[in-house]
Motif scaffolding. Structure first.
Motif, PDB file in Angstrom:
ATOM      1  N   ASP A 138       0.901  -1.579  -0.165  1.00  0.00           N
ATOM      2  CA  ASP A 138      -0.204  -0.013  -0.273  1.00  0.00           C
ATOM      3  C   ASP A 138       1.057   0.976  -0.084  1.00  0.00           C
ATOM      4  O   ASP A 138       0.061   2.226   0.963  1.00  0.00           O
ATOM      5  N   SER A 139       1.957   1.455  -0.596  1.00  0.00           N
ATOM      6  CA  SER A 139       3.003   2.045  -1.108  1.00  0.00           C
ATOM      7  C   SER A 139       3.384   2.471  -2.082  1.00  0.00           C
ATOM      8  O   SER A 139       2.841   1.286  -3.161  1.00  0.00           O
ATOM      9  N   ASP A 140       3.221   3.779  -2.482  1.00  0.00           N
ATOM     10  CA  ASP A 140       3.985   3.984  -3.901  1.00  0.00           C
ATOM     11  C   ASP A 140       5.873   4.391  -3.666  1.00  0.00           C
ATOM     12  O   ASP A 140       5.835   4.045  -2.805  1.00  0.00           O
ATOM     13  N   LEU A 141       5.546   2.827  -5.089  1.00  0.00           N
ATOM     14  CA  LEU A 141       6.959   2.794  -5.188  1.00  0.00           C
ATOM     15  C   LEU A 141       7.619   3.150  -6.302  1.00  0.00           C
ATOM     16  O   LEU A 141       7.620   4.022  -7.653  1.00  0.00           O
ATOM     17  N   VAL A 142       9.117   3.046  -5.948  1.00  0.00           N
ATOM     18  CA  VAL A 142       9.975   3.649  -7.015  1.00  0.00           C
ATOM     19  C   VAL A 142      10.815   2.429  -7.994  1.00  0.00           C
ATOM     20  O   VAL A 142      11.447   1.671  -7.279  1.00  0.00           O
ATOM     21  N   GLU A 143      11.378   3.221  -8.770  1.00  0.00           N
ATOM     22  CA  GLU A 143      11.957   2.583  -9.540  1.00  0.00           C
ATOM     23  C   GLU A 143      13.081   2.784 -10.564  1.00  0.00           C
ATOM     24  O   GLU A 143      13.410   3.770 -10.599  1.00  0.00           O
TER      25      GLU A 143
ATOM     26  N   PHE B  83       7.157   5.423 -11.608  1.00  0.00           N
ATOM     27  CA  PHE B  83       7.029   5.828 -10.149  1.00  0.00           C
ATOM     28  C   PHE B  83       5.861   4.229 -10.309  1.00  0.00           C
ATOM     29  O   PHE B  83       4.872   4.521 -11.128  1.00  0.00           O
ATOM     30  N   HIS B  84       5.890   4.091  -9.803  1.00  0.00           N
ATOM     31  CA  HIS B  84       4.086   3.289  -9.065  1.00  0.00           C
ATOM     32  C   HIS B  84       3.564   3.260  -8.933  1.00  0.00           C
ATOM     33  O   HIS B  84       3.570   2.594  -7.659  1.00  0.00           O
ATOM     34  N   PRO B  85       2.395   4.630  -8.514  1.00  0.00           N
ATOM     35  CA  PRO B  85       1.591   4.817  -7.455  1.00  0.00           C
ATOM     36  C   PRO B  85       0.474   3.611  -7.544  1.00  0.00           C
ATOM     37  O   PRO B  85       0.550   2.824  -7.646  1.00  0.00           O
ATOM     38  N   LYS B  86       0.203   3.297  -5.759  1.00  0.00           N
ATOM     39  CA  LYS B  86      -0.959   2.646  -5.239  1.00  0.00           C
ATOM     40  C   LYS B  86      -1.772   2.636  -6.193  1.00  0.00           C
ATOM     41  O   LYS B  86      -2.100   3.847  -6.812  1.00  0.00           O
ATOM     42  N   PRO B  87      -2.784   2.055  -5.575  1.00  0.00           N
ATOM     43  CA  PRO B  87      -2.683   0.648  -5.786  1.00  0.00           C
ATOM     44  C   PRO B  87      -2.371  -0.692  -6.262  1.00  0.00           C
ATOM     45  O   PRO B  87      -2.236   0.192  -7.819  1.00  0.00           O
ATOM     46  N   HIS B  88      -1.894  -1.065  -5.936  1.00  0.00           N
ATOM     47  CA  HIS B  88      -0.849  -2.667  -7.118  1.00  0.00           C
ATOM     48  C   HIS B  88      -1.819  -3.404  -7.099  1.00  0.00           C
ATOM     49  O   HIS B  88      -2.688  -4.245  -5.909  1.00  0.00           O
ATOM     50  N   PHE B  89      -1.676  -4.149  -8.044  1.00  0.00           N
ATOM     51  CA  PHE B  89      -2.208  -5.457  -7.881  1.00  0.00           C
ATOM     52  C   PHE B  89      -2.125  -6.170  -8.361  1.00  0.00           C
ATOM     53  O   PHE B  89      -0.846  -7.143  -8.298  1.00  0.00           O
ATOM     54  N   LYS B  90      -3.002  -7.748  -8.197  1.00  0.00           N
ATOM     55  CA  LYS B  90      -2.092  -9.214  -8.028  1.00  0.00           C
ATOM     56  C   LYS B  90      -1.703  -8.999  -9.233  1.00  0.00           C
ATOM     57  O   LYS B  90      -2.111  -9.017 -10.487  1.00  0.00           O
ATOM     58  N   ASN B  91      -0.195 -10.130  -9.542  1.00  0.00           N
ATOM     59  CA  ASN B  91       0.639 -10.469 -10.008  1.00  0.00           C
ATOM     60  C   ASN B  91       1.469  -8.978 -10.795  1.00  0.00           C
ATOM     61  O   ASN B  91       1.823  -9.540 -12.599  1.00  0.00           O
ATOM     62  N   GLN B  92       0.896  -8.078  -9.733  1.00  0.00           N
ATOM     63  CA  GLN B  92       1.611  -7.089 -10.712  1.00  0.00           C
ATOM     64  C   GLN B  92       3.652  -7.603  -9.531  1.00  0.00           C
ATOM     65  O   GLN B  92       3.134  -6.997  -8.302  1.00  0.00           O
ATOM     66  N   TYR B  93       4.295  -7.114 -10.029  1.00  0.00           N
ATOM     67  CA  TYR B  93       5.566  -7.352  -9.233  1.00  0.00           C
ATOM     68  C   TYR B  93       6.498  -5.978  -9.047  1.00  0.00           C
ATOM     69  O   TYR B  93       7.229  -5.813  -9.816  1.00  0.00           O
TER      70      TYR B  93
END
Ligand SMILES: [Zn+2]
Length: 424
Positions: free
Chosen positions: A139-144, A154-164
């Motif tokens: 439940d966090s905004d992620l950074v690559e 940048f991968h803002p939340k929400p993240h979905f199933k099968n998203q890695y």
């Protein structure tokens, strides 16, 4: 270097505690967080500080005055209306001629600022974002970041199933060039993390600075308590990278995940059932959790670095779902039959040495847990205490004896943590 502290927040989630005092004035170990931040800045030679205020600004100004009593020079800018984390910077543009640091007033931190500043200057990006893995990436905004630590997504939340994704989040501690101000509109409410960075990272160089040092916000009463506890126990200070830390190095295939010969599809990656609990236990201790893995499938042409990255993203995502995190993942992509002999393929200790340098690790107090002779010998070569597990290859058919045996990763971690450093 100048530092800007954002101290205008309302602290709404802290309710009663922030009725009469602004959030940055809440105390950690008897002193306001803001004072702890100012002391840290001073320690690293940052003596010119601008504090952006709004809510109960008079409390802050009355306490710190011009900073003289604290050995620094402080000026204030009171926002008439809250402009988000970025909006207010347009108002103080004329004071920001050189690169500057940004800290949020509700963040307790103890990091080696000179190392951050050196990283920022070396890369010369528009901004450097301090990043770390979190125990709640779902439940966090992620950074690559790429291998040069430049931010590529940048991968803002929400993240979905099968998203890695990689487990890296923005701590909201920044070093910036004043050139970034051209992307901020005067009088418009904006947030660096939400509005500015995602808009500009493709054309401007933004870098991620990874650290395992202490950075926590005190946004909720529970966290305020926890941060106070960490401060009083000395943990806050011990995690500063200038102090050596012990690590638990963990082999990947057969120790963290189910062993599959030449695993090159992320669909085939499955954590062993005890792994998340084991890594979580490491996270609750002050050991670093670092994966060290040989992946000759890259040299053999069976798996690209990108695909290997996806497998590692899956590993981090699955761990993250169970609130566990790795502080680092190091891999050797080489094989002597497919190119030159390297110094990082276990039992060589190149990867351990790399981690030692990145995290200032105390090898003498550190451990290697693995299921094969390469792990055990690597651990021994690096001067670590070694634990062989019975999962995966199970240390079968080897004549190099580990210091200890354990049935799986969790049993190995328990052995270390329950006995602490007196294991030998
Ligand atoms: Zn190698």
């Amino acid at each position: 270097m100048i530092a800007v502290i954002l101290a205008g927040g309302f602290g709404t989630r802290l309710k009663e505690k922030t009725k009469n005092i602004p959030k940055p004035m809440l105390k950690i170990g008897g002193l306001p967080i803001l004072e702890r931040q100012i002391n840290l800045l001073k320690k690293y030679g940052v003596k010119e500080i601008i504090i952006l205020t709004h809510y109960l600004s008079e409390v802050i100004e009355k306490y710190f005055k011009d900073g003289g009593g604290f050995g620094v020079k402080i000026s204030y800018f009171k926002e008439k209306e809250p402009l988000g984390t970025a909006g207010g910077f347009k108002e103080i543009e004329n004071k920001l001629r050189d690169d500057f640091l940004i800290i949020y007033g509700d963040t307790m931190l103890n990091i080696d600022l000179s190392r951050l500043i050196a990283f920022h200057k070396k890369n010369n990006g528009l901004a450097t974002l301090v990043l770390h893995p979190t125990d709640h990436p779902y439940d966090s905004d992620l950074v690559e970041i790429d291998k040069n630590q430049r931010i590529i997504a940048f991968h803002p939340k929400p993240h979905f199933k099968n998203q890695y994704f990689r487990n890296l989040v923005n701590t909201a501690v920044y070093a910036m060039s004043p050139k970034i101000l051209r992307y901020i509109e005067k009088g418009v409410k904006a947030d660096f993390g939400k509005n500015i960075f995602p808009k500009i990272f493709k054309k401007e160089a933004l870098y991620g600075y990874r650290t395992a040092e202490y950075i926590r916000d005190v946004g909720t009463p529970a966290r305020l308590l926890e941060v106070n506890r960490d401060y009083k126990s000395g943990k806050t200070e011990r995690l500063n990278i200038k102090n050596k830390r012990a690590a638990i190095f963990i082999d990947r295939d057969g120790t963290i995940n189910r062993h599959v010969d030449q695993l090159c599809k992320f669909e085939d990656f499955h954590l062993l059932k005890e792994t998340a609990e084991a890594v979580g236990r490491i996270n609750d201790s002050e050991f670093l959790a670092i994966a060290i893995t040989n992946q000759p499938i890259v040299a053999m042409g069976l798996c690209s670095i990108e695909k290997l990255g996806q497998i590692h993203n899956k590993m981090e995502t699955l761990l993250g779902k169970k609130e566990a995190k790795l502080d680092g993942i190091y891999f050797c992509p080489h094989h002597p039959d497919y190119g030159e002999k390297c110094n990082c393929r276990k039992p060589e200790i190149g990867l351990v040495k790399m981690a030692e340098k990145d995290f200032n690790i105390d090898l003498e107090k550190s451990y290697f847990i693995g299921d094969s002779w390469r792990d055990i010998l690597c651990g021994k070569n690096a001067g670590l205490t070694t634990i062989g597990v019975r999962t995966g290859r199970g240390c079968r058919g080897i004549n190099i004896k580990p210091d200890y045996f354990a049935k799986d990763l969790l049993a190995a971690v328990n052995l270390i943590i329950n006995k602490k450093h007196g294991i030998k």
